[in-house]
Design an enzyme around this catalytic site. Structure first.
Site, PDB file in Angstrom:
ATOM      1  N   GLU A  70      31.031  32.362  83.847  1.00 11.82           N
ATOM      2  CA  GLU A  70      31.022  30.974  84.303  1.00 11.82           C
ATOM      3  C   GLU A  70      30.448  30.120  83.180  1.00 11.82           C
ATOM      4  O   GLU A  70      29.562  30.564  82.447  1.00 11.82           O
ATOM      5  CB  GLU A  70      30.176  30.815  85.570  1.00 11.82           C
ATOM      6  N   ASP A  95      48.244  33.742  99.170  1.00  5.60           N
ATOM      7  CA  ASP A  95      46.863  33.374  99.466  1.00  5.60           C
ATOM      8  C   ASP A  95      46.391  32.233  98.575  1.00  5.60           C
ATOM      9  O   ASP A  95      45.610  31.384  99.012  1.00  5.60           O
ATOM     10  CB  ASP A  95      45.939  34.572  99.329  1.00  5.60           C
TER      11      ASP A  95
END
Length: 136
Positions: A70, A95
Site C-alpha cells: 500500500e 464480482d
C-alpha cells in the site's frame, strides 16, 4: 498482454456497467507480478483473483492471504492481507462489477456507466480503489 486482454474481454458479460477497457486495464495491473507479467500474481495463480479486492467481514466466499503493498503519504507499507478468491476468472470479473456497482455503489458511482476511459480510471483512483498515486 494482448492475449490476456482478449481472454478477459471475452469473459466480460454483455450489459456490464463498468467500461470494458477499465475492467481489462485493472485486470492487467492487479494480476501482474512484480516483474509485470500478467496473470502471474499469487492472487491470480492461487485464487483466480484478477482485481485484488480485499475480503471484509461481509464477504462470505473463498479467501486467500497474500502479501500486499500500500502507498501512503508516510511511505509504502508491505504486509499481509486477506483477499477474495474465486473458482474462475469469470467469477472474479462478475464480482468486480458487483463490488463496484452494488456493494460500494456510493463510493464508485462516478465509475459506473462512465464511457471515457481516462475519466473512469481517474474516478476509480479518486474513489480509493488503489493507494498507488500512479494507478490511473
Amino acid at each position: 498482454r494482448q492475449e490476456f486482454a482478449q481472454k478477459v474481454n471475452g469473459l466480460i458479460p454483455n450489459g456490464n456497467r463498468i467500461l470494458r477497457s477499465l475492467t481489462i486495464a485493472q485486470a492487467i495491473i492487479e494480476s501482474s507480478d512484480s516483474k509485470g507479467n500478467v496473470a502471474c500474481s499469487t492472487l491470480t495463480q492461487l485464487g483466480n483473483a484478477l482485481f485484488g479486492i480485499k475480503a471484509t467481514q461481509s464477504w462470505h466466499g473463498k479467501t486467500i492471504n497474500c502479501q500486499t503493498r500500500e502507498v501512503y503519504a508516510t511511505g509504502d507499507w508491505h504486509g499481509p492481507a486477506t483477499f477474495r478468491a474465486y473458482d474462475s476468472w469469470a467469477q472474479s470479473i462478475a464480482d468486480h462489477e458487483n463490488f463496484l456497482v452494488n456493494e460500494c455503489s456510493n463510493r464508485y458511482k462516478c465509475v459506473v456507466g462512465e464511457k471515457d476511459y481516462k475519466k473512469a480510471a481517474q474516478a476509480i483512483q479518486a474513489a480509493g480503489y488503489a493507494t498507488d498515486p500512479g494507478y490511473a
